[in-house]
Design an enzyme around this catalytic site. Structure first.
Site: not given
Length: 410
Positions: A280, A372
């Site tokens: 990420y 998340y």
């Protein structure tokens, strides 16, 4: 953008603020090639079908309106079917027509009468939009694969709507520090192992276990940091402790979801359990700046902020404008990817790299998701979420559809 056969003369076509049609006409007049607007050596003096715009039947003969590649719309011509040697484009035209009619019929109780002599303007307009979208997505796919630095290929697919490539997204392969933030990407020491499995390697120096087994699968529990061999280590590129730094090995597809979640990512190949999938990445910003941006993102119902809270909460990764494939990975309260903190050349514990590993076997065609709310520590309990007044923001509804769905993303 060089002229055909004129590279030695230094002839170049310079981008300017004119319409595409005008630019194509100018390039052809000056005998210039320009790949970005469809003018190549192959079609500079010849005609190549780019897509089909319309259809009609005249005196029992079928005709298609042809958009010629690298030529302006004003040069489109009606051509008899027998002259067209483009079976793929003909099939795409037929599929787009069928899809449009199917969408219209879904909302109607009566059966629409189809005109087999000519297309209605709305159908032709839709077909042209799909053709232009297909070209735009192909160009975006090519651009993504030019920019990536890993083995796995990136594909793009939209069979749901007319949405094209995002207009304000820039593909990067590693963290992009915001002004005032310094990323030291040079290790101060490295191992001298001949076999990092059995000798005192980088993880041991950091006081943790080697993260991988001999099958290149992660064997440590969530919350444990990964210390890989770095640029100062004497081991080579085939070292078993160099997994994340090799990048994504799987071919992935950015696709348009049908559940209202926008873009998503699916794997095109089977991924084994506990395997590294992707990093990420994004823009590294301060937590104060992240709080400000978070207010704006919440109002839009989006979130791309990932707190780097392994040991402190000084920095956050924002993947809204700058990122890689992970930018398009959707949230799920029952994810198939797990977050791990990784240290390679930068050993600053405030700035770990974020790696996503599979939690189970993921089959080809399955969407990739991560939670998340999942932190690098692996803690996703309600106690780990800061609900203090200073950080109270608008809540974003979760659309993951999982049985264990918590209802909100934040």
């Amino acid at each position: 953008m060089a002229a055909a056969g004129a590279e030695a003369r230094g002839a170049w076509c310079v981008p300017c603020l004119v319409s595409l049609d005008t630019l194509q006409e100018l390039c052809r007049k000056e005998k210039l090639t320009c790949k970005s607007i469809g003018i190549t050596k192959r079609n500079l003096n010849n005609y190549e079908v780019e897509y089909l715009c319309d259809y009609k039947v005249v005196k029992d003969m079928e005709y298609y309106l042809v958009k010629w590649k690298g030529w302006p719309d004003s040069t489109n011509t009606w051509e008899p079917l027998q002259n067209l040697k483009c079976p793929l484009l003909l099939q795409q035209f037929s599929n787009d027509k069928h899809n449009y009619l199917s969408q219209v019929k879904k909302g109607k109780a009566i059966t629409l009468k189809e005109n087999h002599r000519a297309l209605k303007p709305a159908i032709a307009e839709y077909i042209v939009k799909k053709a232009k979208q297909r070209i735009a997505l192909q160009r975006w796919q090519d651009e993504l694969n030019r920019r990536k630095n890993h083995k796995g290929m990136i594909f793009v697919e939209n069979t749901v709507d007319l949405e094209g490539p995002p207009s304000d997204f820039y593909y990067i392969n590693e963290y992009k520090p915001a002004p005032g933030i310094s990323l030291v990407n040079e290790a101060t020491f490295g191992c001298s192992c001949t076999d990092c499995f059995f000798e005192k390697c980088c993880p041991a120096e950091a006081g943790v276990l080697l993260a991988y087994n001999k099958n290149q699968q992660i064997k440590i529990p969530p919350g444990t940091p990964i210390y890989e061999c770095n640029s100062r280590c004497q081991c080579g590129p085939d070292c078993p402790n160099r997994i994340v730094q090799k990048g994504t090995q799987y071919s992935l597809c950015i696709f348009r979801t049908s559940n209202g979640c926008g873009w998503g990512v699916k794997t095109l190949v089977k991924i084994r359990r506990r395997s590294f999938v992707m990093e990420y990445v994004g823009e590294v910003i301060t937590s104060e700046e992240a709080e400000r941006r978070g207010q704006l993102y919440d109002n839009k119902g989006i979130t791309y902020l990932f707190d780097l809270d392994y040991e402190s909460d000084e920095f956050t990764v924002d993947a809204a404008r700058y990122g890689n494939v992970s930018h398009f990975v959707n949230h799920s309260c029952d994810p198939n990817l797990q977050v791990f903190n990784v240290f390679i050349d930068n050993l600053d514990t405030r700035l770990p790299r974020i790696a996503l590993f599979s939690t189970r076997t993921i089959n080809a065609g399955e969407e990739l998701t991560f939670d998340y709310q999942m932190k690098g520590s692996g803690d996703i309990s309600s106690d780990s979420i800061d609900h203090s007044p200073a950080k109270k923001r608008a809540r974003t509804v979760c659309k993951c559809g999982a049985v264990t769905c918590r209802g909100y993303l934040n």
